[in-house]
Design an enzyme around this catalytic site. Structure first.
Site, mmCIF file in Angstrom:
data_model
loop_
_atom_site.group_PDB
_atom_site.id
_atom_site.type_symbol
_atom_site.label_atom_id
_atom_site.label_comp_id
_atom_site.label_asym_id
_atom_site.label_seq_id
_atom_site.Cartn_x
_atom_site.Cartn_y
_atom_site.Cartn_z
ATOM 1 N N ASP A 32 31.962 9.677 -40.360
ATOM 2 C CA ASP A 32 31.958 10.726 -41.401
ATOM 3 C C ASP A 32 32.238 12.084 -40.764
ATOM 4 O OD1 ASP A 32 31.858 11.485 -44.068
ATOM 5 O OD2 ASP A 32 29.711 11.905 -44.021
ATOM 6 N N PHE A 75 27.711 21.380 -46.200
ATOM 7 C CA PHE A 75 27.364 20.019 -45.797
ATOM 8 C C PHE A 75 28.380 19.510 -44.764
ATOM 9 C CE2 PHE A 75 25.823 20.316 -50.219
ATOM 10 C CZ PHE A 75 24.516 19.888 -50.068
ATOM 11 N N GLY A 76 27.901 18.760 -43.773
ATOM 12 C CA GLY A 76 28.848 18.064 -42.904
ATOM 13 C C GLY A 76 28.528 18.160 -41.429
#
Length: 419
Positions: free
Chosen positions: A307, A325-326
């Protein structure tokens, strides 16, 4: 380029007679020329002789994001593919996270051309809807003909159930793979972390597991009605695993993945408000992590992905509520999995899945093109910023214990080694 791998342990599920056997492997002009107990180098041959060196077919990641076009400061395609190669990956699926997002055949052609002559093969996804806005289906058939491996509005859930139904029905005509991100926005609202004891204690808005599971259940009902192929990326809850297991028992063509960090880290890590731990889907509870690990081991979860989501520093070095996010993850996924599952299971997970995307499976055999990953299995270390190759440094795995390291990759008649 001629390369000789000396006394390497072959980790190869396809050829049982070579599995875990030590052999020399000679590669000539990008093709495996010989696999023997002992091969002496001749002429101009690069010899790789490293203690505890293992080799498998090249690894595959089904969920990678770069920045180009539009966010080159996060990651270019060139450096992103070099990062993938140095992390052991010879093939990656590229998410639709650029700006503009790829929603036409010309966009897919651009991405493929930008990745030419690299060691790691880039296989792009195309948007499911125009501009990823969830309103009008994009040019799915044309994009597939141009090389798109599936259709995904990256991390944007499909709120219009009828549009998902139409997409699944339409894509069956040409074997298209439809993605649906598992989140019901009407339930998640403005949540940013898992809803539970930790979110309550920290005063952070929560995303209940229900928000994911309702969407998964809805999508599976639609799939059962329409037929077709559906991919649910990065599930994160125990109930999602159960729902997908039940759907597979019915014979539905349902595939799913989990992010490596959701197999390892729980929402307890949020105690210090470190924005590196702000990911989507959010980190969940220990019970969820246990169920996800079980789902990986029993095959309910098809793929483990890094991811990999690079972000420039100003999007992370802010208050937790305002951070994006991330996390990046290419550089750390093998170390995480090897520590959790051991190298045999890890390699099996990292080499499977190409067929889901209509790609040819590869083999480690004489006469085949060399598409190989080189790695060690025993060295333990703590992951730190010095191990990051990506342009962005937003790594959730910093400080985590790792085991085993990637030495390099061989593919497309090229060799990339880590220093």
């Amino acid at each position: 380029m001629n390369t000789l791998l000396k006394s390497v342990t072959i980790v190869n599920g396809n050829t049982k007679n070579l599995h875990l056997k030590k052999r020399d492997i000679l590669i000539k002009n990008g093709v495996i020329d010989a696999i023997e107990t002992n091969i002496e180098p001749t002429g101009k041959t690069k010899v790789i002789d490293i203690k505890n060196l293992h080799v498998s077919i090249g690894w595959f990641d089904s969920g990678v994001s770069f920045g180009e076009p539009g966010y080159e400061e996060r990651e270019t395609i060139e450096n992103g593919l070099l990062t993938a190669a140095k992390s052991g990956f010879t093939d990656i699926i590229l998410n639709t996270s650029s700006h503009p997002t790829p929603d036409s055949s010309s966009d897919i052609v651009y991405l493929k051309n930008a990745a030419k002559e690299q060691l790691t093969n880039l296989h792009p996804l195309g948007n499911l809807t125009v501009k990823g806005e969830g309103e009008i289906l994009a040019e799915l058939y044309d994009m597939q003909n141009a090389g798109a491996k599936g259709f995904y509005d990256f991390k944007h859930p499909m709120s219009n159930a009828n549009l998902l139904k139409i997409a699944l029905q339409y894509a069956q005509n040409f074997g298209g793979l439809v993605f649906s991100f598992p989140l019901d926005k009407s339930i998640s609202g403005k949540g940013i972390v898992n809803e539970g004891i930790t979110s309550t204690k920290l005063g952070l808005k929560g995303i209940p597991a229900l928000a994911e599971e309702l969407q998964v259940a809805r999508d599976l009902f639609i799939l059962e009605y329409t037929g077709g192929k559906l991919f649910i990326p990065t599930i994160s809850t125990a109930n999602s695993v159960k729902l997908i297991a039940d759907a597979k028992k019915k014979g539905l063509q349902i595939f799913c993945s989990v992010a490596a960090h959701n197999l390892l880290i729980t929402d307890d890590a949020l105690e210090d408000f470190d924005t590196q731990y702000k990911v989507m889907p959010p980190l969940r509870t220990a019970a969820d992590v246990k169920a996800l690990q079980k789902g990986v081991k029993n095959g309910t979860i098809d793929l483990v992905t890094s991811d990999h989501t690079p972000l420039n520093v100003e999007l992370k070095h802010v208050e937790f509520d305002n951070a994006d996010f991330g996390s990046i993850g290419l550089e750390s996924i093998f170390g995480i999995l090897n520590n959790l599952l051991g190298f045999e299971e890890s390699v099996l997970l990292l080499t499977k899945g190409r067929s889901i995307f209509g790609m040819e499976e590869i083999n480690l055999e004489v006469g085949q093109e060399a598409n190989l990953t080189l790695f060690t299995t025993e060295e333990s270390f703590e992951f730190s910023e010095q191990h990051i190759i990506s342009s962005s440094k937003n790594a959730i795995a910093i400080g985590e214990k790792m085991k085993g390291k990637v030495v390099g990759t061989i593919a497309n008649n090229q060799l990339v080694l880590n220093n």
